[in-house]
Design an enzyme around this catalytic site. Sequence first.
Site, PDB file in Angstrom:
ATOM      1  N   HIS A 152       0.841  -1.213   0.000  1.00 10.37           N
ATOM      2  CA  HIS A 152       0.000   0.000   0.000  1.00 10.37           C
ATOM      3  C   HIS A 152       0.877   1.266   0.000  1.00 10.37           C
ATOM      4  O   HIS A 152       2.083   1.189  -0.219  1.00 10.37           O
ATOM      5  CB  HIS A 152      -0.993  -0.046   1.170  1.00 10.37           C
ATOM      6  CG  HIS A 152      -1.664  -1.398   1.293  1.00 10.37           C
ATOM      7  ND1 HIS A 152      -2.711  -1.779   0.498  1.00 10.37           N
ATOM      8  CD2 HIS A 152      -1.375  -2.482   2.076  1.00 10.37           C
ATOM      9  CE1 HIS A 152      -3.057  -3.028   0.800  1.00 10.37           C
ATOM     10  NE2 HIS A 152      -2.271  -3.484   1.739  1.00 10.37           N
ATOM     11  N   GLU A 209      -2.113   0.348   7.926  1.00 12.45           N
ATOM     12  CA  GLU A 209      -1.231  -0.706   7.393  1.00 12.45           C
ATOM     13  C   GLU A 209      -0.079  -0.121   6.584  1.00 12.45           C
ATOM     14  O   GLU A 209       1.054  -0.595   6.666  1.00 12.45           O
ATOM     15  CB  GLU A 209      -2.048  -1.680   6.547  1.00 12.45           C
ATOM     16  CG  GLU A 209      -1.218  -2.833   5.999  1.00 12.45           C
ATOM     17  CD  GLU A 209      -1.986  -3.720   5.036  1.00 12.45           C
ATOM     18  OE1 GLU A 209      -3.205  -3.522   4.886  1.00 12.45           O
ATOM     19  OE2 GLU A 209      -1.355  -4.596   4.421  1.00 12.45           O
ATOM     20  N   HIS A 227       2.849  -6.968   4.567  1.00 11.27           N
ATOM     21  CA  HIS A 227       1.482  -6.512   4.804  1.00 11.27           C
ATOM     22  C   HIS A 227       1.057  -6.865   6.228  1.00 11.27           C
ATOM     23  O   HIS A 227       1.751  -7.581   6.942  1.00 11.27           O
ATOM     24  CB  HIS A 227       0.504  -7.222   3.841  1.00 11.27           C
ATOM     25  CG  HIS A 227       0.643  -6.785   2.417  1.00 11.27           C
ATOM     26  ND1 HIS A 227      -0.250  -5.932   1.807  1.00 11.27           N
ATOM     27  CD2 HIS A 227       1.574  -7.088   1.484  1.00 11.27           C
ATOM     28  CE1 HIS A 227       0.124  -5.721   0.555  1.00 11.27           C
ATOM     29  NE2 HIS A 227       1.233  -6.414   0.329  1.00 11.27           N
ATOM     30  N   GLU A 240       1.777 -11.601   5.772  1.00 13.76           N
ATOM     31  CA  GLU A 240       0.733 -10.905   6.525  1.00 13.76           C
ATOM     32  C   GLU A 240       1.136 -11.053   7.985  1.00 13.76           C
ATOM     33  O   GLU A 240       0.931 -12.089   8.617  1.00 13.76           O
ATOM     34  CB  GLU A 240      -0.645 -11.528   6.265  1.00 13.76           C
ATOM     35  CG  GLU A 240      -1.114 -11.405   4.823  1.00 13.76           C
ATOM     36  CD  GLU A 240      -1.694 -10.026   4.477  1.00 13.76           C
ATOM     37  OE1 GLU A 240      -1.761  -9.161   5.373  1.00 13.76           O
ATOM     38  OE2 GLU A 240      -2.070  -9.818   3.304  1.00 13.76           O
TER      39      GLU A 240
HETATM   40 ZN   LIG Z   1      -1.993  -5.237   2.699  1.00 12.69          ZN
END
Ligand SMILES: [Zn+2]
Length: 289
Positions: free
Chosen positions: A83, A120, A175, A253
Site C-alpha cells: 500500500h 497498514e 502486509h 501478513e
Molecule cells: Zn496489505
Amino acid sequence: MRTSSALPGRTRRIAPFAAAAVLTLSACAAVSGDTRPGPSAAPAPGDPASGQDGRGGGGSAAAEEPGGSGPLAGMTVVVDPGHNGGNAEAPEAISEQVPAGPATKECDTVGAETDDGYPEHEFTWELSTLVAERLEADGAEVVLTREDNTGVGPCVDERAEIGNDAGADAAVSIHADGGPPSGRGFHVIAPGVLTGYTDDIAEPSRRLAADLRDAFEDGTGQPRADYIAEEGLDERTDLGGLNMSDVPKVFLEAGNMSNPTDAENLADPGWQADAADAIAAGVSRFLTG
Ligand SMILES: [Zn+2]
C-alpha cells in the site's frame, strides 16, 4: 538501498478512470473512507550512494559489485512495503485495472488499519525499512518498491516488475491483514501454480514461504494465523503482485490489524525490531540454504 525510482525508465502514468467490473480479493481488507493523511514520512535509512549502478537482470553479475561483504553479498532482495500513504486520497488512480495474471485487478488498495487508527501502509513502511537495513548489513543489495509513505501506489504489477527488473534473488511483500477481530496470528502467502505465470517460481517461492514462516514464528512469538491459511502458510492465485513476478516472491501478513493483541504487537517498535530481525533471518535462510 535504493528505491524503485532509482531504476531507469520506470515511469507510469495512472489513468484517471478505470472500469471496476472485476472481483477483487485483497489480501488485506480495504478501509473505506478517509484515513489520516500519512505524515509519517520516515526517511529511508541506508546509504544513498549505494545501488546507483542501475544493474538489472541476472544476479550473477553481482559478484563483481564492489563493497558488499557478508553472507548475502552479491544477492539482491526486493522488499515491498504494501500500500502507500497517499492511496486513500487517490481512489480513481488506485482503482485502475492493471494486469494481475489471467485477469486484471485494482492497481492498489488503501489497506487495513487498527482500531486505534494505525494504518497498514505506515506499518509496512516502518517494518520494510528495518528489514532493508538488516539485509544490507548482511551484504545484500536491497530494492524498496516505494521511496516514502506519502505517495500513491505503485500498482501491484509494477511492484512485481521492480523485482523482475532487479533480477531479485528473493522478493518479500510486507502486509498486515484486516481479518475478523477474533482471529490472531500471521501467515505467509506463496503463489499457487498458474501456468504461464507462476509455474516457474512456485517451488522456490514455497521454500521462501516456509523459511520465512519458521523464522518469523521463532523471532516474534506471533502465532500462526488461526483464522486463515494452514500452519501459517497459504497459496493464492489471485494476487497480482505474485502472479506477475518472475522471481521467488511471497507476501507476509504479519498479523491481524483488527485483533487487539496483534494490533498492539504490530504498533510496538520493539516488536517491529524483532520482526525485522526475523524476516531478514528467514530471507537469509532461503538465500544461503
Ligand atoms: Zn496489505
